[in-house]
Design a protein around this motif. Structure first.
Motif, PDB file in Angstrom:
ATOM      1  N   LYS A 135       4.592  19.295  15.035  1.00  0.00           N
ATOM      2  CA  LYS A 135       3.531  20.191  14.581  1.00  0.00           C
ATOM      3  C   LYS A 135       2.867  19.677  13.310  1.00  0.00           C
ATOM      4  O   LYS A 135       1.669  19.779  13.140  1.00  0.00           O
ATOM      5  N   GLU A 136       3.654  19.120  12.402  1.00  0.00           N
ATOM      6  CA  GLU A 136       3.107  18.675  11.128  1.00  0.00           C
ATOM      7  C   GLU A 136       2.456  17.309  11.207  1.00  0.00           C
ATOM      8  O   GLU A 136       1.536  17.016  10.455  1.00  0.00           O
ATOM      9  N   LYS A 137       2.945  16.453  12.096  1.00  0.00           N
ATOM     10  CA  LYS A 137       2.400  15.099  12.259  1.00  0.00           C
ATOM     11  C   LYS A 137       2.274  14.375  10.917  1.00  0.00           C
ATOM     12  O   LYS A 137       1.236  13.827  10.581  1.00  0.00           O
ATOM     13  N   ASP A 138       3.347  14.382  10.136  1.00  0.00           N
ATOM     14  CA  ASP A 138       3.314  13.826   8.789  1.00  0.00           C
ATOM     15  C   ASP A 138       3.634  12.331   8.711  1.00  0.00           C
ATOM     16  O   ASP A 138       3.421  11.713   7.684  1.00  0.00           O
ATOM     17  N   LYS A 139       4.145  11.738   9.793  1.00  0.00           N
ATOM     18  CA  LYS A 139       4.465  10.300   9.820  1.00  0.00           C
ATOM     19  C   LYS A 139       5.265   9.895   8.581  1.00  0.00           C
ATOM     20  O   LYS A 139       4.910   8.968   7.862  1.00  0.00           O
ATOM     21  N   SER A 140       6.370  10.577   8.345  1.00  0.00           N
ATOM     22  CA  SER A 140       7.143  10.366   7.122  1.00  0.00           C
ATOM     23  C   SER A 140       8.412   9.536   7.309  1.00  0.00           C
ATOM     24  O   SER A 140       9.044   9.160   6.332  1.00  0.00           O
ATOM     25  N   ILE A 141       8.783   9.228   8.565  1.00  0.00           N
ATOM     26  CA  ILE A 141      10.062   8.569   8.815  1.00  0.00           C
ATOM     27  C   ILE A 141       9.842   7.214   9.479  1.00  0.00           C
ATOM     28  O   ILE A 141       9.234   7.138  10.554  1.00  0.00           O
ATOM     29  N   LEU A 142      10.303   6.141   8.825  1.00  0.00           N
ATOM     30  CA  LEU A 142      10.225   4.809   9.424  1.00  0.00           C
ATOM     31  C   LEU A 142      11.145   4.778  10.636  1.00  0.00           C
ATOM     32  O   LEU A 142      12.329   5.083  10.542  1.00  0.00           O
ATOM     33  N   SER A 143      10.610   4.407  11.794  1.00  0.00           N
ATOM     34  CA  SER A 143      11.361   4.459  13.039  1.00  0.00           C
ATOM     35  C   SER A 143      11.951   3.096  13.384  1.00  0.00           C
ATOM     36  O   SER A 143      11.255   2.210  13.871  1.00  0.00           O
ATOM     37  N   LEU A 144      13.252   2.945  13.151  1.00  0.00           N
ATOM     38  CA  LEU A 144      13.926   1.702  13.517  1.00  0.00           C
ATOM     39  C   LEU A 144      13.953   1.519  15.027  1.00  0.00           C
ATOM     40  O   LEU A 144      13.911   0.396  15.528  1.00  0.00           O
ATOM     41  N   ASN A 145      13.979   2.631  15.776  1.00  0.00           N
ATOM     42  CA  ASN A 145      13.934   2.561  17.231  1.00  0.00           C
ATOM     43  C   ASN A 145      12.606   1.945  17.701  1.00  0.00           C
ATOM     44  O   ASN A 145      12.581   1.061  18.557  1.00  0.00           O
ATOM     45  N   ARG A 146      11.504   2.397  17.152  1.00  0.00           N
ATOM     46  CA  ARG A 146      10.209   1.816  17.514  1.00  0.00           C
ATOM     47  C   ARG A 146      10.120   0.359  17.058  1.00  0.00           C
ATOM     48  O   ARG A 146       9.604  -0.487  17.774  1.00  0.00           O
ATOM     49  N   LEU A 147      10.637   0.097  15.876  1.00  0.00           N
ATOM     50  CA  LEU A 147      10.539  -1.259  15.318  1.00  0.00           C
ATOM     51  C   LEU A 147      11.375  -2.278  16.085  1.00  0.00           C
ATOM     52  O   LEU A 147      11.010  -3.445  16.138  1.00  0.00           O
ATOM     53  N   GLU A 148      12.467  -1.846  16.693  1.00  0.00           N
ATOM     54  CA  GLU A 148      13.265  -2.817  17.443  1.00  0.00           C
ATOM     55  C   GLU A 148      12.464  -3.361  18.630  1.00  0.00           C
ATOM     56  O   GLU A 148      12.769  -4.430  19.150  1.00  0.00           O
ATOM     57  N   LYS A 149      11.416  -2.678  19.012  1.00  0.00           N
ATOM     58  CA  LYS A 149      10.569  -3.091  20.139  1.00  0.00           C
ATOM     59  C   LYS A 149       9.224  -3.633  19.662  1.00  0.00           C
ATOM     60  O   LYS A 149       8.244  -3.627  20.418  1.00  0.00           O
ATOM     61  N   ILE A 150       9.152  -4.120  18.456  1.00  0.00           N
ATOM     62  CA  ILE A 150       7.887  -4.576  17.883  1.00  0.00           C
ATOM     63  C   ILE A 150       7.218  -5.658  18.750  1.00  0.00           C
ATOM     64  O   ILE A 150       6.006  -5.697  18.882  1.00  0.00           O
ATOM     65  N   TYR A 151       8.009  -6.508  19.383  1.00  0.00           N
ATOM     66  CA  TYR A 151       7.440  -7.570  20.224  1.00  0.00           C
ATOM     67  C   TYR A 151       7.022  -7.057  21.604  1.00  0.00           C
ATOM     68  O   TYR A 151       6.308  -7.750  22.333  1.00  0.00           O
ATOM     69  N   TRP A 152       7.462  -5.870  21.971  1.00  0.00           N
ATOM     70  CA  TRP A 152       7.127  -5.318  23.283  1.00  0.00           C
ATOM     71  C   TRP A 152       5.633  -5.033  23.422  1.00  0.00           C
ATOM     72  O   TRP A 152       5.111  -4.998  24.531  1.00  0.00           O
ATOM     73  N   ILE A 153       4.968  -4.784  22.313  1.00  0.00           N
ATOM     74  CA  ILE A 153       3.529  -4.493  22.376  1.00  0.00           C
ATOM     75  C   ILE A 153       2.803  -5.677  23.007  1.00  0.00           C
ATOM     76  O   ILE A 153       2.054  -5.516  23.979  1.00  0.00           O
ATOM     77  N   LYS A 154       3.044  -6.858  22.470  1.00  0.00           N
ATOM     78  CA  LYS A 154       2.421  -8.063  23.019  1.00  0.00           C
ATOM     79  C   LYS A 154       2.877  -8.303  24.453  1.00  0.00           C
ATOM     80  O   LYS A 154       2.060  -8.574  25.341  1.00  0.00           O
ATOM     81  N   ASP A 155       4.178  -8.191  24.693  1.00  0.00           N
ATOM     82  CA  ASP A 155       4.703  -8.413  26.044  1.00  0.00           C
ATOM     83  C   ASP A 155       4.047  -7.478  27.058  1.00  0.00           C
ATOM     84  O   ASP A 155       3.709  -7.882  28.167  1.00  0.00           O
ATOM     85  N   THR A 156       3.868  -6.224  26.667  1.00  0.00           N
ATOM     86  CA  THR A 156       3.250  -5.244  27.560  1.00  0.00           C
ATOM     87  C   THR A 156       1.806  -5.627  27.884  1.00  0.00           C
ATOM     88  O   THR A 156       1.379  -5.567  29.040  1.00  0.00           O
ATOM     89  N   LEU A 157       1.060  -6.020  26.870  1.00  0.00           N
ATOM     90  CA  LEU A 157      -0.341  -6.383  27.091  1.00  0.00           C
ATOM     91  C   LEU A 157      -0.490  -7.649  27.930  1.00  0.00           C
ATOM     92  O   LEU A 157      -1.497  -7.826  28.623  1.00  0.00           O
ATOM     93  N   LEU A 158       0.510  -8.509  27.890  1.00  0.00           N
ATOM     94  CA  LEU A 158       0.460  -9.758  28.651  1.00  0.00           C
ATOM     95  C   LEU A 158       1.057  -9.627  30.053  1.00  0.00           C
ATOM     96  O   LEU A 158       0.958 -10.551  30.855  1.00  0.00           O
ATOM     97  N   ASP A 159       1.653  -8.484  30.352  1.00  0.00           N
ATOM     98  CA  ASP A 159       2.408  -8.308  31.598  1.00  0.00           C
ATOM     99  C   ASP A 159       1.521  -7.814  32.750  1.00  0.00           C
ATOM    100  O   ASP A 159       1.118  -6.643  32.769  1.00  0.00           O
ATOM    101  N   PRO A 160       1.234  -8.684  33.728  1.00  0.00           N
ATOM    102  CA  PRO A 160       0.409  -8.246  34.860  1.00  0.00           C
ATOM    103  C   PRO A 160       1.110  -7.215  35.739  1.00  0.00           C
ATOM    104  O   PRO A 160       0.458  -6.532  36.530  1.00  0.00           O
ATOM    105  N   ALA A 161       2.416  -7.048  35.584  1.00  0.00           N
ATOM    106  CA  ALA A 161       3.146  -6.049  36.361  1.00  0.00           C
ATOM    107  C   ALA A 161       3.145  -4.666  35.701  1.00  0.00           C
ATOM    108  O   ALA A 161       3.675  -3.710  36.260  1.00  0.00           O
ATOM    109  N   SER A 162       2.545  -4.559  34.520  1.00  0.00           N
ATOM    110  CA  SER A 162       2.494  -3.255  33.854  1.00  0.00           C
ATOM    111  C   SER A 162       1.666  -2.281  34.693  1.00  0.00           C
ATOM    112  O   SER A 162       0.745  -2.675  35.403  1.00  0.00           O
ATOM    113  N   ILE A 163       2.016  -1.024  34.580  1.00  0.00           N
ATOM    114  CA  ILE A 163       1.237   0.034  35.228  1.00  0.00           C
ATOM    115  C   ILE A 163       0.113   0.388  34.265  1.00  0.00           C
ATOM    116  O   ILE A 163       0.360   0.647  33.086  1.00  0.00           O
TER     117      ILE A 163
END
Length: 144
Positions: A55-83
């Motif tokens: 509800k607050e959408k304050d973006k106050s917590i650094l997400s180690l879970n999201r960061l462990e997948k930092i390289y997935w962004i590029k992989d996803t954009l390069l993946d022709p099998a992505s939906i």
């Protein structure tokens, strides 16, 4: 695609920001279907910080879970099998050709905003943790 994870807790925030800068901000990523996606350093905070409350959408917590997948962004954009699905315009309450959602690994999405022919900018990336939201994404119109 590789989809490798990092042990984000072993890095300082400055080191993680450097990875972001080197991997994404120094040059655009060209998707497998030839869309040039631009990234900016300021997008790090939006992508890798989470709110303690939706509800607050304050973006106050650094997400180690999201960061462990930092390289997935590029992989996803390069993946022709992505939906690939049309994104949702919440202001107009409709699906739009100017937004694309790439879905991989069952629930990981990367959202880009198309602003010109074969040109886009990165919006966000994360794991969809709500079955209801994931169903909405999967049932949205396919990206043409």
């Amino acid at each position: 695609m590789a989809y490798k994870k990092i042990k984000s807790y072993k890095f300082t925030e400055a080191e993680l920001r450097e990875i972001w800068s080197v991997e994404y901000c120094n040059q655009p990523i060209i998707t497998f279907d030839n869309i040039e996606v631009k990234f900016f350093s300021s997008m790090f905070d939006h992508c890798f910080y989470e709110s303690h409350s939706r509800k607050e959408k304050d973006k106050s917590i650094l997400s180690l879970n999201r960061l462990e997948k930092i390289y997935w962004i590029k992989d996803t954009l390069l993946d022709p099998a992505s939906i690939r699905k049309k994104g949702w315009d919440r202001n107009k309450k409709t699906y739009t050709d100017s937004s694309r959602v790439n879905l991989v690994k069952g629930n990981y999405i990367v959202v880009i905003k198309i602003f010109a022919k074969n040109k886009a900018r990165f919006i966000t990336a994360y794991e969809v943790n709500s079955d209801e939201n994931l169903k909405k994404i999967k049932n949205s119109p396919d990206w043409a």
